[in-house]
Design a protein around this motif. Structure first.
Motif, mmCIF file in Angstrom:
data_model
loop_
_atom_site.group_PDB
_atom_site.id
_atom_site.type_symbol
_atom_site.label_atom_id
_atom_site.label_comp_id
_atom_site.label_asym_id
_atom_site.label_seq_id
_atom_site.Cartn_x
_atom_site.Cartn_y
_atom_site.Cartn_z
ATOM 1 N N ASP A 162 1.081 -1.395 0.217
ATOM 2 C CA ASP A 162 0.298 0.077 -0.387
ATOM 3 C C ASP A 162 1.152 1.072 -0.109
ATOM 4 O O ASP A 162 0.029 2.231 -0.475
ATOM 5 N N ILE A 163 1.745 0.766 0.472
ATOM 6 C CA ILE A 163 2.984 2.484 0.719
ATOM 7 C C ILE A 163 3.578 2.449 -0.748
ATOM 8 O O ILE A 163 3.435 3.746 -1.563
ATOM 9 N N PHE A 164 4.180 1.694 -0.904
ATOM 10 C CA PHE A 164 4.941 1.852 -2.537
ATOM 11 C C PHE A 164 4.930 1.431 -3.721
ATOM 12 O O PHE A 164 4.886 1.799 -4.673
ATOM 13 N N GLU A 165 3.130 0.778 -3.861
ATOM 14 C CA GLU A 165 2.743 0.707 -4.625
ATOM 15 C C GLU A 165 1.451 1.125 -4.403
ATOM 16 O O GLU A 165 -0.067 0.398 -3.955
ATOM 17 N N ALA A 237 10.764 -12.648 15.142
ATOM 18 C CA ALA A 237 9.931 -11.774 15.563
ATOM 19 C C ALA A 237 10.963 -9.649 15.878
ATOM 20 O O ALA A 237 9.655 -8.982 15.628
ATOM 21 N N ALA A 238 12.327 -9.890 15.896
ATOM 22 C CA ALA A 238 13.234 -8.558 15.770
ATOM 23 C C ALA A 238 13.085 -8.337 13.794
ATOM 24 O O ALA A 238 12.880 -7.370 14.207
ATOM 25 N N TYR A 239 12.896 -9.200 13.073
ATOM 26 C CA TYR A 239 12.876 -8.941 11.563
ATOM 27 C C TYR A 239 12.019 -8.454 11.661
ATOM 28 O O TYR A 239 11.564 -6.972 11.027
ATOM 29 N N LEU A 240 10.429 -8.814 11.724
ATOM 30 C CA LEU A 240 9.367 -8.220 11.902
ATOM 31 C C LEU A 240 9.570 -6.575 12.739
ATOM 32 O O LEU A 240 8.904 -5.737 11.763
ATOM 33 N N SER A 241 9.758 -6.943 13.766
ATOM 34 C CA SER A 241 9.885 -5.084 14.218
ATOM 35 C C SER A 241 10.664 -4.167 13.313
ATOM 36 O O SER A 241 10.549 -3.469 13.194
ATOM 37 N N ASN A 242 12.620 -4.894 13.008
ATOM 38 C CA ASN A 242 12.837 -3.531 12.397
ATOM 39 C C ASN A 242 12.393 -3.411 10.958
ATOM 40 O O ASN A 242 11.849 -2.411 10.224
ATOM 41 N N PHE A 246 10.947 0.609 9.818
ATOM 42 C CA PHE A 246 11.151 0.214 8.556
ATOM 43 C C PHE A 246 9.687 1.053 7.699
ATOM 44 O O PHE A 246 10.561 2.442 6.901
ATOM 45 N N LEU A 247 9.087 0.692 7.784
ATOM 46 C CA LEU A 247 7.835 1.229 6.858
ATOM 47 C C LEU A 247 7.010 2.517 8.099
ATOM 48 O O LEU A 247 6.099 3.406 7.056
ATOM 49 N N LEU A 248 7.095 2.365 9.457
ATOM 50 C CA LEU A 248 7.157 3.332 9.445
ATOM 51 C C LEU A 248 7.835 4.996 8.690
ATOM 52 O O LEU A 248 7.038 6.044 9.006
ATOM 53 N N MET A 251 7.064 5.567 5.982
ATOM 54 C CA MET A 251 4.956 6.431 5.868
ATOM 55 C C MET A 251 5.161 7.433 6.127
ATOM 56 O O MET A 251 5.283 8.154 4.859
ATOM 57 N N LEU A 252 6.084 8.188 6.487
ATOM 58 C CA LEU A 252 5.944 9.274 7.298
ATOM 59 C C LEU A 252 7.408 9.948 6.082
ATOM 60 O O LEU A 252 6.697 11.262 5.817
ATOM 61 N N GLY A 253 7.925 9.672 5.733
ATOM 62 C CA GLY A 253 8.495 10.221 4.134
ATOM 63 C C GLY A 253 7.467 10.618 3.071
ATOM 64 O O GLY A 253 7.505 11.450 2.423
ATOM 65 N N VAL A 254 7.334 9.436 2.442
ATOM 66 C CA VAL A 254 5.786 9.775 1.477
ATOM 67 C C VAL A 254 5.524 10.660 1.902
ATOM 68 O O VAL A 254 4.615 11.653 1.254
ATOM 69 N N VAL A 255 4.685 10.481 2.625
ATOM 70 C CA VAL A 255 3.274 12.074 3.811
ATOM 71 C C VAL A 255 4.409 13.158 3.868
ATOM 72 O O VAL A 255 3.660 14.262 3.496
ATOM 73 N N ASN A 256 5.638 13.526 4.194
ATOM 74 C CA ASN A 256 6.738 14.475 3.458
ATOM 75 C C ASN A 256 6.651 15.027 2.376
ATOM 76 O O ASN A 256 6.537 16.290 2.410
ATOM 77 N N LEU A 257 6.631 14.108 1.791
ATOM 78 C CA LEU A 257 7.105 14.231 0.492
ATOM 79 C C LEU A 257 6.018 15.232 -0.808
ATOM 80 O O LEU A 257 5.586 16.159 -1.395
ATOM 81 N N GLU A 258 4.093 14.429 0.389
ATOM 82 C CA GLU A 258 3.682 14.633 -0.565
ATOM 83 C C GLU A 258 2.922 15.960 -0.166
ATOM 84 O O GLU A 258 2.714 17.290 -0.522
#
Length: 323
Positions: A162-165, A237-242, A246-248, A251-258
C-alpha cells in the motif's frame, strides 16, 4: 473458577470443583481461572502448595518467576491474549509442578489452554502426568506465537504494498489508516516478542531442572526442540519489528514528500502570479501623468503584458523541471 482434569481411559475429563470433597485423587491438572480465596485454599490443602497471588505473578524479576518452594517448581510466563482483536494484551500465567501434578493459575483465557483442553478431551496417553500436560501447553503456546507472527508478516507485506505501490486516488484518510495499522502491528509484534522471551526463560529453567526431576530422554529432546523454536521465533519477531520500523519511516517520508509537493505548488503559483500583480498594481495607480492612460489600446496591452508575465515564469519552471 477451579477446573480439575482427571484421566478417563484415553481422554482427560474436566471436572468442576466446588469443595475439597469434589477433588478426585487421580487429578493431574488443576486449572485456576480468576480463582477465589476459597478455591486457592482448596488447591493448597489438596496439593500442599502455596498458590501465588495476582500481584506476585506480576513481578518481573527472574527469581520471582522461576523458583522452587517446598518441593514444587513455580514458573510464571507472559502469554498472549485477544491477539485476534484490535486490543491484544499479555497476561501472566503461573505453572506449578508438584509431584506429577500441574497447577495453572491465570486471570485471562489464552487460547492455548482451550486448544490443549479440547485435544486432551479427545485423546491422551493413559499414563498422562502433569509434566506431559505442561509440555503440551508450552508447545501450544509456541505454535500460537508462530501463527500470530505469520499473520503479522502477511499484514505487514500488505502495508508495504500500500505504501510503495499505492492505488489510484490515495487520500489522507487512507494514509491515516496505514499509520494506525503499522502502529497496531508494531504493538502486537512487541507483545509476542515479550511472550517469547518469558517462554524461553521458562524452557531454560525446565531444562536445568530436568536432571533433578529425573525426566526421560524424550521430554528432554522435546524441550530442546521447543527452545530452538523459541529462539528462531524471537529472531523472526525482531526482523518483523525492524521491518515495521522501516515501514513507519517510509510512510512518514511519503507523507512529507506529498506535503512538500503541495507547498511547492503554492510557492510556484505565488511566483507565477507575482509579475501580473505588479503590472496590474502599476496601472491601477491614480496618477494623471501616466501616458499609457491615453492609449486607445492601453487596456488590451496591459492584459497581454500580464498574461505574458504569467506564462513566461510558468514555462521557465517547466524547463527547469521544478513542476
Amino acid at each position: 473458577m477451579l477446573g480439575v482434569y482427571v484421566p478417563r481411559g484415553t481422554s482427560l475429563e474436566r471436572v468442576p470443583v466446588t469443595s475439597d470433597a469434589d477433588v478426585p485423587e487421580s487429578a493431574v491438572w488443576f486449572d485456576l481461572v480468576n480463582p477465589t480465596p476459597e478455591e486457592d485454599k482448596t488447591v493448597e490443602r489438596k496439593v500442599g502448595i502455596a498458590v501465588p497471588t495476582r500481584e506476585e505473578m506480576q513481578e518481573i524479576e527472574v527469581t520471582s518467576r522461576l523458583y522452587v518452594e517446598n518441593g514444587a517448581r513455580y514458573m510464571t510466563a507472559t502469554l498472549m491474549c485477544q491477539s485476534d482483536t484490535d486490543t491484544p494484551k499479555t497476561t501472566a500465567v503461573t505453572f506449578i509442578l508438584s509431584g506429577h501434578r500441574l497447577i495453572t493459575v491465570r486471570y485471562d483465557d489464552p487460547r492455548p489452554f482451550m486448544i490443549v483442553g479440547n485435544k486432551l478431551a479427545r485423546t491422551c496417553s493413559p499414563t498422562i502426568t502433569g509434566e506431559s500436560v505442561l509440555m503440551d501447553l508450552l508447545d501450544a503456546v509456541i505454535d500460537r506465537a508462530a501463527d500470530i507472527l505469520e499473520r503479522i508478516g502477511a499484514e505487514v507485506d500488505q502495508v508495504s504494498h500500500d505504501i510503495f505501490e499505492p492505488e489510484e486516488g490515495r487520500t489522507d484518510r487512507s494514509y491515516n489508516q496505514i499509520l494506525k495499522t503499522i502502529g497496531r502491528k508494531g504493538d502486537l509484534a512487541s507483545k509476542v516478542r515479550e511472550s517469547l522471551v518469558s517462554i524461553g526463560r521458562l524452557l531454560l529453567y525446565l531444562a536445568n531442572e530436568a536432571d533433578s526431576m529425573r525426566w526421560a530422554k524424550e521430554p528432554r529432546a522435546q524441550l530442546r526442540g521447543m527452545q530452538r523454536d523459541v529462539h528462531s521465533l524471537s529472531d523472526h519477531a525482531a526482523y518483523l519489528s525492524n521491518k515495521i520500523q522501516f515501514l513507519l519511516d517510509a510512510m512518514l517520508g511519503v507523507v512529507n514528500l506529498e506535503q512538500n509537493n503541495i507547498i511547492k505548488l503554492f510557492s510556484v503559483m505565488a511566483v507565477v502570479l507575482m509579475p501580473p500583480t505588479l503590472i496590474a498594481s502599476i496601472y491601477g495607480m491614480n496618477f494623471k501623468a501616466m501616458p499609457e492612460l491615453e492609449w486607445a489600446h492601453g487596456y488590451p496591452m496591459a492584459l497581454i503584458m500580464m498574461l505574458m508575465a504569467a506564462v513566461l515564469p510558468y514555462f521557465l519552471f517547466k524547463w527547469k523541471k521544478w513542476l
